[in-house]
Design a protein around this motif. Structure first.
Motif, PDB file in Angstrom:
ATOM      1  N   SER A   1      50.807 -59.914  29.349  1.00 35.27           N
ATOM      2  CA  SER A   1      51.974 -59.840  28.476  1.00 35.27           C
ATOM      3  C   SER A   1      53.184 -60.546  28.700  1.00 35.27           C
ATOM      4  O   SER A   1      53.884 -61.209  27.979  1.00 35.27           O
ATOM      5  N   GLU A   2      53.319 -60.637  30.073  1.00 41.30           N
ATOM      6  CA  GLU A   2      54.709 -61.444  30.447  1.00 41.30           C
ATOM      7  C   GLU A   2      54.383 -62.921  30.145  1.00 41.30           C
ATOM      8  O   GLU A   2      55.382 -63.604  29.684  1.00 41.30           O
ATOM      9  N   GLN A   3      53.182 -63.618  30.400  1.00 42.68           N
ATOM     10  CA  GLN A   3      52.961 -64.839  29.965  1.00 42.68           C
ATOM     11  C   GLN A   3      53.024 -65.197  28.593  1.00 42.68           C
ATOM     12  O   GLN A   3      53.334 -66.250  28.137  1.00 42.68           O
ATOM     13  N   LEU A   4      52.534 -64.141  27.948  1.00 38.33           N
ATOM     14  CA  LEU A   4      52.491 -64.540  26.353  1.00 38.33           C
ATOM     15  C   LEU A   4      54.006 -64.253  25.930  1.00 38.33           C
ATOM     16  O   LEU A   4      54.221 -64.723  24.666  1.00 38.33           O
TER      17      LEU A   4
ATOM     18  N   ALA B   1      37.862 -66.402  32.546  1.00 38.55           N
ATOM     19  CA  ALA B   1      37.304 -67.696  31.841  1.00 38.55           C
ATOM     20  C   ALA B   1      38.600 -68.552  31.097  1.00 38.55           C
ATOM     21  O   ALA B   1      38.679 -69.619  30.996  1.00 38.55           O
ATOM     22  N   ALA B   2      39.625 -67.370  30.423  1.00 34.72           N
ATOM     23  CA  ALA B   2      40.473 -68.227  29.815  1.00 34.72           C
ATOM     24  C   ALA B   2      41.663 -68.734  31.059  1.00 34.72           C
ATOM     25  O   ALA B   2      42.584 -69.151  30.479  1.00 34.72           O
ATOM     26  N   GLY B   3      41.628 -68.553  32.366  1.00 34.99           N
ATOM     27  CA  GLY B   3      42.416 -68.896  33.263  1.00 34.99           C
ATOM     28  C   GLY B   3      43.638 -68.225  33.261  1.00 34.99           C
ATOM     29  O   GLY B   3      44.563 -68.880  33.833  1.00 34.99           O
ATOM     30  N   ILE B   4      43.482 -66.906  32.962  1.00 33.02           N
ATOM     31  CA  ILE B   4      45.015 -66.282  32.866  1.00 33.02           C
ATOM     32  C   ILE B   4      45.228 -65.705  34.368  1.00 33.02           C
ATOM     33  O   ILE B   4      44.053 -65.092  35.046  1.00 33.02           O
ATOM     34  N   GLY B   5      46.422 -65.876  34.806  1.00 30.87           N
ATOM     35  CA  GLY B   5      46.619 -65.258  36.168  1.00 30.87           C
ATOM     36  C   GLY B   5      46.601 -63.901  36.346  1.00 30.87           C
ATOM     37  O   GLY B   5      46.871 -63.048  35.357  1.00 30.87           O
ATOM     38  N   GLY B   6      45.831 -63.394  37.621  1.00 32.31           N
ATOM     39  CA  GLY B   6      45.630 -62.108  37.738  1.00 32.31           C
ATOM     40  C   GLY B   6      44.314 -61.674  37.399  1.00 32.31           C
ATOM     41  O   GLY B   6      43.798 -60.508  37.782  1.00 32.31           O
ATOM     42  N   ALA B   7      43.662 -62.499  36.629  1.00 35.70           N
ATOM     43  CA  ALA B   7      42.053 -62.309  36.198  1.00 35.70           C
ATOM     44  C   ALA B   7      41.131 -63.285  36.831  1.00 35.70           C
ATOM     45  O   ALA B   7      41.426 -64.486  36.558  1.00 35.70           O
TER      46      ALA B   7
ATOM     47  N   LEU C   1      35.440 -61.585  22.245  1.00 31.91           N
ATOM     48  CA  LEU C   1      36.830 -61.340  21.429  1.00 31.91           C
ATOM     49  C   LEU C   1      37.873 -61.938  22.565  1.00 31.91           C
ATOM     50  O   LEU C   1      39.152 -62.494  21.869  1.00 31.91           O
ATOM     51  N   VAL C   2      37.889 -61.691  23.631  1.00 34.65           N
ATOM     52  CA  VAL C   2      39.195 -62.148  24.535  1.00 34.65           C
ATOM     53  C   VAL C   2      39.035 -63.531  24.926  1.00 34.65           C
ATOM     54  O   VAL C   2      40.103 -64.207  24.497  1.00 34.65           O
ATOM     55  N   PHE C   3      37.907 -64.107  24.824  1.00 37.74           N
ATOM     56  CA  PHE C   3      37.758 -65.665  24.938  1.00 37.74           C
ATOM     57  C   PHE C   3      38.232 -66.727  23.906  1.00 37.74           C
ATOM     58  O   PHE C   3      38.894 -67.634  23.938  1.00 37.74           O
ATOM     59  N   THR C   4      38.107 -65.920  22.648  1.00 36.27           N
ATOM     60  CA  THR C   4      38.543 -66.329  21.468  1.00 36.27           C
ATOM     61  C   THR C   4      39.832 -66.243  20.856  1.00 36.27           C
ATOM     62  O   THR C   4      40.331 -66.896  20.003  1.00 36.27           O
ATOM     63  N   MET C   5      40.274 -64.953  21.272  1.00 39.00           N
ATOM     64  CA  MET C   5      41.584 -64.285  20.618  1.00 39.00           C
ATOM     65  C   MET C   5      42.368 -63.922  21.922  1.00 39.00           C
ATOM     66  O   MET C   5      42.348 -62.852  22.192  1.00 39.00           O
ATOM     67  N   ARG C   6      43.047 -65.052  22.558  1.00 37.90           N
ATOM     68  CA  ARG C   6      43.823 -64.454  23.849  1.00 37.90           C
ATOM     69  C   ARG C   6      44.846 -63.469  23.597  1.00 37.90           C
ATOM     70  O   ARG C   6      44.928 -62.698  24.422  1.00 37.90           O
ATOM     71  N   GLU C   7      45.613 -63.677  22.339  1.00 39.81           N
ATOM     72  CA  GLU C   7      46.474 -62.546  22.013  1.00 39.81           C
ATOM     73  C   GLU C   7      46.149 -61.278  22.330  1.00 39.81           C
ATOM     74  O   GLU C   7      46.958 -60.187  22.372  1.00 39.81           O
TER      75      GLU C   7
ATOM     76  N   TYR D   1      45.977 -55.974  25.249  1.00 35.89           N
ATOM     77  CA  TYR D   1      45.827 -54.773  24.500  1.00 35.89           C
ATOM     78  C   TYR D   1      44.314 -54.442  24.994  1.00 35.89           C
ATOM     79  O   TYR D   1      44.227 -53.081  25.081  1.00 35.89           O
ATOM     80  N   SER D   2      43.335 -55.292  24.945  1.00 32.71           N
ATOM     81  CA  SER D   2      41.730 -54.887  25.235  1.00 32.71           C
ATOM     82  C   SER D   2      41.866 -54.329  26.614  1.00 32.71           C
ATOM     83  O   SER D   2      40.866 -53.439  26.958  1.00 32.71           O
ATOM     84  N   LEU D   3      42.499 -55.146  27.589  1.00 34.90           N
ATOM     85  CA  LEU D   3      42.228 -54.760  29.075  1.00 34.90           C
ATOM     86  C   LEU D   3      42.865 -53.153  29.198  1.00 34.90           C
ATOM     87  O   LEU D   3      42.295 -52.389  29.702  1.00 34.90           O
ATOM     88  N   ALA D   4      44.108 -52.875  28.678  1.00 35.15           N
ATOM     89  CA  ALA D   4      44.615 -51.550  28.612  1.00 35.15           C
ATOM     90  C   ALA D   4      43.636 -50.822  27.911  1.00 35.15           C
ATOM     91  O   ALA D   4      43.731 -49.567  28.102  1.00 35.15           O
ATOM     92  N   PHE D   5      43.117 -50.922  26.790  1.00 35.48           N
ATOM     93  CA  PHE D   5      42.494 -50.174  26.118  1.00 35.48           C
ATOM     94  C   PHE D   5      41.224 -49.609  26.841  1.00 35.48           C
ATOM     95  O   PHE D   5      40.926 -48.342  27.017  1.00 35.48           O
TER      96      PHE D   5
END
Length: 264
Positions: free
Chosen positions: A70-73, A141-147, A205-211, A215-219
């Motif tokens: 969320s902070e990165q976005l 796969a999206a290369g997001i920090g922490g994941a 969904l995550v790989f194609t829709m980073r935004e 929300y998905s992780l927290a869900f």
């Protein structure tokens, strides 16, 4: 050793990981071929262990990355985790209320129907587990920090271990109520077949829709924590094995924490 796995796409990684969690469920369900009932002490310890794994994974593998992403976005950091977490909790709670109302229509003597409703409840509870694994691999796969792949693998291992008693929890009651061993095993392992489906969908969904990732992780975290508080912990504390279940919880939590930190 795992280089071949790391080189796979996130969707294939999620599929293989959730096939593993389904396989562990099938192993648990296969106990129906050897026993009419299981050692309740052992089962309570495994349920406590699974609860500890899922609580730890909900923070280190899901909520913490959700906050970082969320902070990165450039989003207010607490909004996606809050919305995702509460929606996961609310949806699982509503499903749980519906299932319990259905189960209340059957008397204690109508054990087969109650056992089938239990199988359905566990099946629905397996959806957020598969989703959690899928979004974890998608985030890596999206290369997001922490994941990272390590965190996703640790999550899959932890969920797989707690699926073992779930397979038994479905198959053995059905056998006790008169179902054949084969049918009891079928329903026991089938309760986790939703995990590969949810895992692949989550990764895609995550790989194609980073935004939607925070929300998905927290869900997934909200849904898993609801399952732990509503089902796993109370079930593990019913008999005179509360201390063992509590020890199992602490061991599971500590193991998942170490795996997340070490593999992350």
């Amino acid at each position: 050793m795992l280089e071949w796995f790391i080189e796979l796409s996130a969707i294939i990684q999620a599929l293989l990981a959730t096939l593993f969690t389904w396989g562990v469920t099938a192993v648990g369900a296969a106990f129906v071929f050897f026993f009419k009932k299981t050692n309740k002490t052992f089962l309570d310890g495994m349920l406590g262990f699974g609860a500890g794994v899922m609580i730890a994974a909900s923070y280190w593998s899901l909520l913490a990355p959700s906050i970082d992403i969320s902070e990165q976005l450039g989003i207010t950091v607490w909004i996606p985790p809050l919305l995702g977490f509460t929606s996961g909790f609310i949806i699982l709670m509503l499903l749980d209320i519906f299932l319990k109302k259905r189960m209340s229509k059957y008397s204690e003597e109508d054990g087969k129907h109650r056992s089938m409703m239990l199988a359905l409840a566990i099946t629905l509870h397996n959806i957020p587990e598969g989703l959690a694994i899928g979004v974890a691999f998608g985030a890596a796969a999206a290369g997001i920090g922490g994941a990272t792949i390590g965190v996703a693998v640790a999550l899959a291992i932890g969920i797989g271990l707690q699926n073992f008693p779930e397979g038994m929890a479905v198959a053995i009651p059905l056998r006790r109520e008169g179902c054949s061993r084969r049918k009891s095993f079928f329903y026991g392992q089938a309760s986790a077949l939703v995990e590969p489906v949810a895992g692949v969908v989550g990764a895609y969904l995550v790989f194609t829709m980073r935004e939607i990732l925070p929300y998905s992780l927290a869900f997934a975290a909200g849904a898993m924590i609801y399952v732990v508080i509503e089902e796993l912990i109370p079930e593990s504390q019913k008999e005179n094995t509360k201390k063992l279940a509590t020890i199992g919880f602490m061991v599971g939590f500590a193991m998942m924490m170490v795996l997340d930190v070490a593999l992350g």
